[in-house]
Write a protein that holds these residues in place. Structure first.
Motif, PDB file in Angstrom:
ATOM      1  N   THR A  92     -10.013 -40.537  30.781  1.00 41.08           N
ATOM      2  CA  THR A  92     -10.189 -41.938  31.048  1.00 41.08           C
ATOM      3  C   THR A  92      -9.057 -42.743  30.885  1.00 41.08           C
ATOM      4  O   THR A  92      -8.133 -42.674  30.077  1.00 41.08           O
ATOM      5  CB  THR A  92     -11.332 -42.740  30.204  1.00 41.08           C
ATOM      6  OG1 THR A  92     -10.801 -42.804  28.773  1.00 41.08           O
ATOM      7  CG2 THR A  92     -12.741 -41.861  30.252  1.00 41.08           C
ATOM      8  N   ILE A 178     -10.557 -48.603  40.309  1.00 46.60           N
ATOM      9  CA  ILE A 178     -11.797 -49.051  40.000  1.00 46.60           C
ATOM     10  C   ILE A 178     -12.667 -48.917  41.118  1.00 46.60           C
ATOM     11  O   ILE A 178     -13.651 -48.115  40.965  1.00 46.60           O
ATOM     12  CB  ILE A 178     -11.781 -50.529  39.639  1.00 46.60           C
ATOM     13  CG1 ILE A 178     -11.196 -50.640  38.054  1.00 46.60           C
ATOM     14  CG2 ILE A 178     -13.551 -50.730  39.581  1.00 46.60           C
ATOM     15  CD1 ILE A 178     -11.317 -52.117  37.675  1.00 46.60           C
ATOM     16  N   GLY A 181     -13.228 -44.991  41.902  1.00 50.33           N
ATOM     17  CA  GLY A 181     -13.847 -44.244  40.891  1.00 50.33           C
ATOM     18  C   GLY A 181     -13.059 -43.604  39.777  1.00 50.33           C
ATOM     19  O   GLY A 181     -13.435 -43.006  39.089  1.00 50.33           O
ATOM     20  N   ASN A 184     -13.495 -45.792  35.072  1.00 48.10           N
ATOM     21  CA  ASN A 184     -15.008 -46.014  35.168  1.00 48.10           C
ATOM     22  C   ASN A 184     -15.316 -46.650  33.685  1.00 48.10           C
ATOM     23  O   ASN A 184     -16.602 -46.865  33.527  1.00 48.10           O
ATOM     24  CB  ASN A 184     -15.937 -44.590  35.332  1.00 48.10           C
ATOM     25  CG  ASN A 184     -15.745 -44.019  36.812  1.00 48.10           C
ATOM     26  OD1 ASN A 184     -15.691 -44.892  37.536  1.00 48.10           O
ATOM     27  ND2 ASN A 184     -15.975 -43.064  37.012  1.00 48.10           N
ATOM     28  N   ASN A 185     -14.501 -46.770  32.728  1.00 52.43           N
ATOM     29  CA  ASN A 185     -14.679 -47.336  31.729  1.00 52.43           C
ATOM     30  C   ASN A 185     -15.243 -48.637  31.663  1.00 52.43           C
ATOM     31  O   ASN A 185     -14.705 -49.600  32.229  1.00 52.43           O
ATOM     32  CB  ASN A 185     -13.368 -47.425  30.573  1.00 52.43           C
ATOM     33  CG  ASN A 185     -13.574 -47.716  29.340  1.00 52.43           C
ATOM     34  OD1 ASN A 185     -13.755 -49.096  29.037  1.00 52.43           O
ATOM     35  ND2 ASN A 185     -13.780 -46.955  28.286  1.00 52.43           N
TER      36      ASN A 185
END
Length: 199
Positions: A92, A178, A181, A184-185
């Motif tokens: 992430t 963002i 995708g 996604n945090n």
């Protein structure tokens, strides 16, 4: 055949001014509470409730320490980290952040975590917002701060965060990640939106 969707009417500005949900919701009465699970990172609490409608209920709450994070800006770019997240089995992208210690002020926790994860200390820092990432399951909150400029520090990295990588992104790159995708945090996205609304 598809299901039937009912579209609610769009509220006017005047309607929104009159909508005060906290005045319409009465909290339940806690009649019993006990811890049913504990680990070094969080605990689970079972609350027995008397609900406002006269019935009884049960709620399981994840008690988790407050976390804190930093959005650091230097020369027009934003510092982020990437790391492997075991629960999701993915890498992430997120702002540097982590759990606070017992009794540690949020800003102190944010600066400590920032130093441990990046090797930097901010030149100046100011509060941005507090985010509630899981209000239906947990009392966990994340305090976010804005840092202007960075300088090197001698803080040691956390041994469990062995795979952290630092990245400097432009605001446009973050928006694209963002939108696509790749990022996604939830806390990172919420903090970024708040930052863009505020500054």
């Amino acid at each position: 055949m598809g299901g039937l969707y009912v579209i609610s009417p769009i509220l006017s500005t005047d309607d929104m001014k009159e909508y005060r949900p906290m005045q319409k919701h009465q909290p339940p009465v806690v009649t019993g509470s006990k811890t049913v699970f504990e680990c070094p990172y969080y605990s689970v609490r079972h609350d027995e409730l008397d609900l406002p409608n006269g019935t009884k209920g049960n709620y399981y709450v994840i008690d988790m320490p407050e976390a804190a994070g930093v959005i650091a800006i230097s020369e027009g770019k934003i510092l982020m980290i990437s790391q492997y997240r075991h629960p999701l089995a993915i890498v992430t992208y997120e702002f540097p952040m982590g759990r606070g210690h017992q009794g540690e002020p949020p800003q102190d926790a944010a600066l400590r975590e920032f130093a441990e994860e990046t090797g930097f200390a901010p030149v100046t820092v100011k509060p941005l917002c507090v985010i509630d990432p899981l209000p239906g399951q947990s009392n966990h909150q994340v305090a976010m701060f804005i840092a202007e400029g960075v300088r090197n520090t001698t803080a040691e990295k956390d041994a469990e965060e062995y795979d952290l990588e630092k990245h400097w992104f432009t605001p446009e790159q973050i928006d694209e990640m963002i939108a696509s995708g790749r990022m996604n945090n939830a806390v990172t996205i919420a903090a970024w939106y708040k930052y863009k609304l505020t500054f």
